[in-house]
Write a protein that holds these residues in place. Structure first.
Motif, mmCIF file in Angstrom:
data_model
loop_
_atom_site.group_PDB
_atom_site.id
_atom_site.type_symbol
_atom_site.label_atom_id
_atom_site.label_comp_id
_atom_site.label_asym_id
_atom_site.label_seq_id
_atom_site.Cartn_x
_atom_site.Cartn_y
_atom_site.Cartn_z
ATOM 1 N N VAL A 294 0.835 -1.191 0.000
ATOM 2 C CA VAL A 294 0.000 0.000 0.000
ATOM 3 C C VAL A 294 0.874 1.248 0.000
ATOM 4 O O VAL A 294 1.835 1.354 0.763
ATOM 5 N N ALA B 20 -2.887 6.190 1.172
ATOM 6 C CA ALA B 20 -3.693 5.865 2.351
ATOM 7 C C ALA B 20 -3.943 7.110 3.198
ATOM 8 O O ALA B 20 -5.058 7.315 3.706
ATOM 9 N N SER C 127 -6.532 9.268 1.521
ATOM 10 C CA SER C 127 -7.865 8.693 1.701
ATOM 11 C C SER C 127 -8.418 9.039 3.078
ATOM 12 O O SER C 127 -9.613 9.349 3.221
#
Length: 293
Positions: free
Chosen positions: A2, A7, A10
């Motif tokens: 990831v 992340a 988000s």
């Protein structure tokens, strides 16, 4: 694996959405789209326009301010052209063009008056909006930015070109940029910095156009600042290494008696991210003082 920055972004989007702010794209003319985060419902709340700096987009710059501000204000967070999801096919790279894009978008959205809050490069754009469209600007808040960027400002960085600092191509260059931008030095391994350089919304997207924006930003001499009739509030990190506290104090004097200033301890150039609770408290206090203008 990831991408850590994806992340994080988000998570920032989730924070913004939880405050009732949603994404929306405004076509201001064929070939020019401005992406916003804006309120689902505006009601009669005063409007605040949060304008991001050069190394990020709207949501990454202002996510930590949204919940605090949205209680009393209609919050609008644009991506400037060539940042985030905003784009134009027009050749103009000037701060004036960036300002006009935002003003046209706000008019299309039905906003008649607002308070621009500009950070760094966004501060230059905010000053330009106040200069060109004073009838729409109730007051102005700026962090880490002069009204115009001159050769003498660029020399503060110790580089021949501001692009060398703000558009790093390597992990080493990004580490140096972060060391300038933040008061508290945070050690990071190389892999999250590599993630940052890879993310679509950040450094690699529209690199050519962003370099042209920086070239258009710098003027060759110290022109006299325009006269601003609005109240201006300078909200500064006490340890800003791009534009020092002494620079800010001198700027307040040049802008005139109507300009106020507050500084935040243990805050660098990225003061709204480093000290969000203090920043939000001081920003809300100033906004409340001009609500009835």
């Amino acid at each position: 694996m990831v991408n850590l920055v994806v992340a994080l972004r988000s998570s920032m989007c989730m924070i913004v959405k939880s405050a009732g702010i949603v994404p929306y794209t405004v076509e201001i003319e064929p070939g020019t789209n401005i992406h916003f985060w804006l309120p689902k419902k505006t009601g009669d709340k005063p409007a605040v326009l949060l304008i991001h700096g050069f190394a990020g987009d709207g949501v990454m710059t202002w996510a930590l301010q949204v919940r605090s501000l949205s209680k009393r204000y209609s919050v609008y967070i644009p991506d400037l052209p060539f940042f985030g999801k905003s784009y134009t096919d027009k050749p103009d790279r000037s701060p004036e063009f960036q300002a006009e894009c935002l003003v046209k978008a706000m008019r299309i959205l039905g906003v008649k008056t607002f308070v621009p809050v500009g950070f760094s490069y966004g501060g230059v754009v905010a000053f330009k909006i106040a200069e060109l469209h004073g009838d729409m600007v109730k007051a102005l808040v700026v962090s880490g930015s002069p009204p115009v960027m001159t050769d003498s400002n660029v020399n503060r960085f110790g580089f021949s070109s501001v692009s060398d600092v703000l558009l790093p191509k390597t992990v080493k260059g990004l580490k140096f940029l972060l060391s300038l931008a933040m008061h508290k030095r945070i050690w990071l391994p190389s892999w999250p910095l590599k993630d940052y350089l890879k993310v679509h919304q950040t450094m690699f997207t529209n690199r050519k156009e962003r370099a042209e924006l920086l070239e258009a930003l710098v003027i060759s001499n110290d022109n006299t600042f325009p006269s601003f009739p609005q109240k201006i509030h300078l909200l500064w990190g006490e340890n800003d290494q791009f534009f020092s506290l002494e620079f800010a104090k001198d700027l307040r004097i040049k802008l005139g008696e109507i300009t106020s200033m507050e500084s935040i301890k243990n805050g660098g150039h990225l003061v709204q991210l480093e000290r969000p609770f203090i920043y939000n408290k001081l920003l809300n206090k100033f906004l409340a003082s001009v609500e009835n203008l």
